[in-house]
Every structure is written in C-alpha cells, then in structure tokens.
Scaffold this motif. Structure first.
Motif, PDB file in Angstrom:
ATOM      1  N   ARG A 268       5.968   9.696   2.313  1.00 37.15           N
ATOM      2  CA  ARG A 268       4.856  10.095   1.450  1.00 37.15           C
ATOM      3  C   ARG A 268       3.886   8.938   1.227  1.00 37.15           C
ATOM      4  NH1 ARG A 268       8.402  13.287  -3.198  1.00 37.15           N
ATOM      5  NH2 ARG A 268       8.427  15.353  -2.195  1.00 37.15           N
ATOM      6  N   ARG A 269       4.420   7.747   1.026  1.00 34.35           N
ATOM      7  CA  ARG A 269       3.560   6.581   0.747  1.00 34.35           C
ATOM      8  C   ARG A 269       2.706   6.231   1.954  1.00 34.35           C
ATOM      9  NH1 ARG A 269       0.450   3.401   0.026  1.00 34.35           N
ATOM     10  NH2 ARG A 269       0.389   1.590  -1.366  1.00 34.35           N
ATOM     11  N   LEU A 270       3.284   6.255   3.142  1.00 39.76           N
ATOM     12  CA  LEU A 270       2.504   5.944   4.341  1.00 39.76           C
ATOM     13  C   LEU A 270       1.466   7.027   4.605  1.00 39.76           C
ATOM     14  CD1 LEU A 270       5.233   4.463   6.717  1.00 39.76           C
ATOM     15  CD2 LEU A 270       3.709   3.276   5.115  1.00 39.76           C
ATOM     16  N   ALA A 271       1.818   8.272   4.307  1.00 44.04           N
ATOM     17  CA  ALA A 271       0.836   9.355   4.443  1.00 44.04           C
ATOM     18  C   ALA A 271      -0.317   9.149   3.468  1.00 44.04           C
ATOM     19  CB  ALA A 271       1.498  10.707   4.201  1.00 44.04           C
ATOM     20  N   ALA A 272      -0.018   8.674   2.272  1.00 44.97           N
ATOM     21  CA  ALA A 272      -1.072   8.399   1.288  1.00 44.97           C
ATOM     22  C   ALA A 272      -2.001   7.298   1.767  1.00 44.97           C
ATOM     23  CB  ALA A 272      -0.447   8.020  -0.055  1.00 44.97           C
ATOM     24  N   ASP A 273      -1.489   6.412   2.634  1.00 42.25           N
ATOM     25  CA  ASP A 273      -2.321   5.365   3.229  1.00 42.25           C
ATOM     26  C   ASP A 273      -3.106   5.880   4.433  1.00 42.25           C
ATOM     27  OD1 ASP A 273      -1.728   3.396   1.419  1.00 42.25           O
ATOM     28  OD2 ASP A 273      -0.207   2.412   2.651  1.00 42.25           O
ATOM     29  N   GLY A 274      -2.995   7.151   4.730  1.00 43.75           N
ATOM     30  CA  GLY A 274      -3.774   7.751   5.805  1.00 43.75           C
ATOM     31  C   GLY A 274      -3.061   7.865   7.133  1.00 43.75           C
TER      32      GLY A 274
ATOM     33  N   GLU B  42       6.684   0.983  -1.797  1.00 41.30           N
ATOM     34  CA  GLU B  42       5.562   0.053  -1.926  1.00 41.30           C
ATOM     35  C   GLU B  42       5.790  -1.200  -1.078  1.00 41.30           C
ATOM     36  OE1 GLU B  42       2.662   0.344  -3.318  1.00 41.30           O
ATOM     37  OE2 GLU B  42       3.038   2.340  -4.125  1.00 41.30           O
ATOM     38  N   SER B  43       7.029  -1.690  -1.047  1.00 41.78           N
ATOM     39  CA  SER B  43       7.331  -2.850  -0.204  1.00 41.78           C
ATOM     40  C   SER B  43       7.132  -2.515   1.263  1.00 41.78           C
ATOM     41  CB  SER B  43       8.772  -3.314  -0.453  1.00 41.78           C
ATOM     42  OG  SER B  43       8.949  -3.745  -1.784  1.00 41.78           O
ATOM     43  N   VAL B  44       7.563  -1.321   1.662  1.00 39.65           N
ATOM     44  CA  VAL B  44       7.384  -0.891   3.052  1.00 39.65           C
ATOM     45  C   VAL B  44       5.906  -0.784   3.388  1.00 39.65           C
ATOM     46  CG1 VAL B  44       7.756   0.997   4.686  1.00 39.65           C
ATOM     47  CG2 VAL B  44       9.604   0.295   3.136  1.00 39.65           C
ATOM     48  N   ALA B  45       5.130  -0.200   2.477  1.00 42.70           N
ATOM     49  CA  ALA B  45       3.690  -0.030   2.728  1.00 42.70           C
ATOM     50  C   ALA B  45       3.005  -1.375   2.924  1.00 42.70           C
ATOM     51  CB  ALA B  45       3.049   0.735   1.575  1.00 42.70           C
TER      52      ALA B  45
ATOM     53  N   PRO C 123      -0.996  -4.354   5.041  1.00 42.87           N
ATOM     54  CA  PRO C 123      -1.677  -5.644   4.906  1.00 42.87           C
ATOM     55  C   PRO C 123      -0.805  -6.864   5.166  1.00 42.87           C
ATOM     56  CG  PRO C 123      -1.191  -4.728   2.749  1.00 42.87           C
ATOM     57  CD  PRO C 123      -0.842  -3.673   3.744  1.00 42.87           C
ATOM     58  N   GLY C 124       0.516  -6.697   5.179  1.00 45.06           N
ATOM     59  CA  GLY C 124       1.388  -7.866   5.294  1.00 45.06           C
ATOM     60  C   GLY C 124       1.553  -8.373   6.711  1.00 45.06           C
TER      61      GLY C 124
END
Length: 244
Positions: A23-29, A220-223, A228-229
C-alpha cells in the motif's frame, strides 16, 4: 501507465507488513505486484484496496523457495507493467522454541522459506531489477536482541544479513541498491499469535517510544530505501523504535 511509472514486487503482501508495504509503495505512485503464497482472498483484497485509491496492482502467487514458481511471478509482473524496479521480500515464517528441543522438521521448513526463499527471490531480483532500482530483504531485530526461543528464526535471518552486502557488491555498476529492514516487535498476527497479554505489554514497553511498531512504521522504512535513500547500500536498517 506512464513510461516513468516505477514497478514494485512485494512478496508476502497479502497481510501484515507486506500488505502495508504494498500500500505504501502504491501511495508513492508505483504499480505493485502483490505476491501471496496461500491466501488469494487476502491478496485480492490488497489489490482492490490499492485500485480503490487510484493505484495499479495485480496479485501473483508462488512458493518463494520454488525457483520455477518465482520465475513465473516475476514474469507476470513484467508482463503486466513492463519491468521491475523494486523488489521487497517480506515473506517468511516464524517457529519458536528452545534450541535443545527444537523439532528439526520445523527447522528445515523455516530455513527453506526464510533462507532458500530469500536466495531465490534475490536471485530473480538481481537478474531483473532495472537501473535505479532497489532490492530490499527482511531480517529481524532478534538477531541483536537474542530473545530465548528465537534461535532458529534468528539464525535464518542472520543468513539474510550475510547475503545483503554481498549482493550489493555483486551489483556494482548497475545503479541498484540492496538493503534489508530489521523490524523490532511489530503488531502483526505473526508476532502476536501465541503470546499472552503480559508478554506483549512487556515487549511494548522496551523501546524508548514505549509501544509496539506497526506495519505502517515498517513500510515507511521500506519506502525510504525504495525511493530517496539512494546513498544507503549494503546495509541492515533496524526499524524498532530504539529497542536495540
């Protein structure tokens, strides 16, 4: 789908941390391949949730320790979205018990999924992830905390930590980062099952932040590592609220 859309494959994404990561990666597009081993209904629910918010996702299946099955899972994501930029391997099993009495059949099952499965997924990722991409494995803070009863599980995740920096160096020149996330106690069914309220409360009180982590905390750590990491490479990121 735009040619610039990044594509992620998340193993073990039908629930828990894997679902939160998808879900988090999908939220990042990102377009997301939602991998599951046995729970198709839960995987389809993850896909539907992503699509309901305007994202793109498909469900793919396969035993992570089966090279042929994972080849097909990677193929399916590439057919759907045109390539793969990020692979996050959250899939794993946890069996607890004291080393002296640990059932070796359970040990073989655990290492097959957690060690061989990590190797198989990493092998496919190393062959396919595009330049600018990221490969993210999963360890555990128990490799440092040394909780009694976790010998087999910690040993299997120690193998993940050994693999990560080697693969990062093997991918020199390809602009691909390779890291792992090591969660601390996190409120998932994998962690909570079999623990009484007193044990859960004691573990929740240990971090300076005085709570259990959530799947979203770990996502969040994965994202960060998936996005950006870019200057973090060959590392294990302990995402545990300061417990260790």
């Amino acid at each position: 789908m735009s040619e610039n859309t990044r594509v992620a494959l998340v193993t073990g994404a039908s629930g828990g941390i894997g679902r939160a990561v998808a879900r988090r990666l999908a939220a990042d597009g990102m377009a997301v391949g939602v991998h599951y081993a046995g729970n198709k209904t839960a995987a389809d629910e993850t896909v539907a949730g992503i699509e309901a918010t305007g994202g793109r996702a498909i469900a793919v299946t396969g035993d992570v320790a089966d090279a042929a099955a994972m080849t097909e899972a990677f193929d399916a994501v590439e057919r759907a979205f045109g390539g793969i930029d990020v692979v996050v391997h959250t899939a794993g099993v946890m069996v607890l018990g004291p080393l002296a009495d640990f059932d070796l059949d359970d040990f073989d099952r655990l290492t097959r999924t957690n060690v061989r499965g990590t190797f198989v997924v990493a092998q496919q990722a190393a062959r396919r992830v595009r330049a600018g991409g990221a490969i993210i494995g999963f360890s555990t803070s128990v490799t440092r905390l040394s909780f009694p009863g976790y010998a087999a599980y910690a040993a299997s995740k120690g193998a993940v930590e050994a693999l990560i920096p080697v693969l990062a160096r093997e991918l020199r020149g390809r602009d691909i980062t390779v890291n792992a996330v090591a969660p601390g106690p996190t409120a998932t069914s994998l962690f909570l099952d079999g623990k009484d309220e007193e044990t859960i409360a004691r573990l929740a009180a240990q971090p300076p932040l005085e709570r259990l982590g959530t799947p979203e905390d770990i996502a969040e750590s994965v994202a960060f590592l998936a996005g950006p990491g870019r200057w973090v490479n060959g590392q294990v990121l302990f995402s545990n609220g300061g417990i260790a």
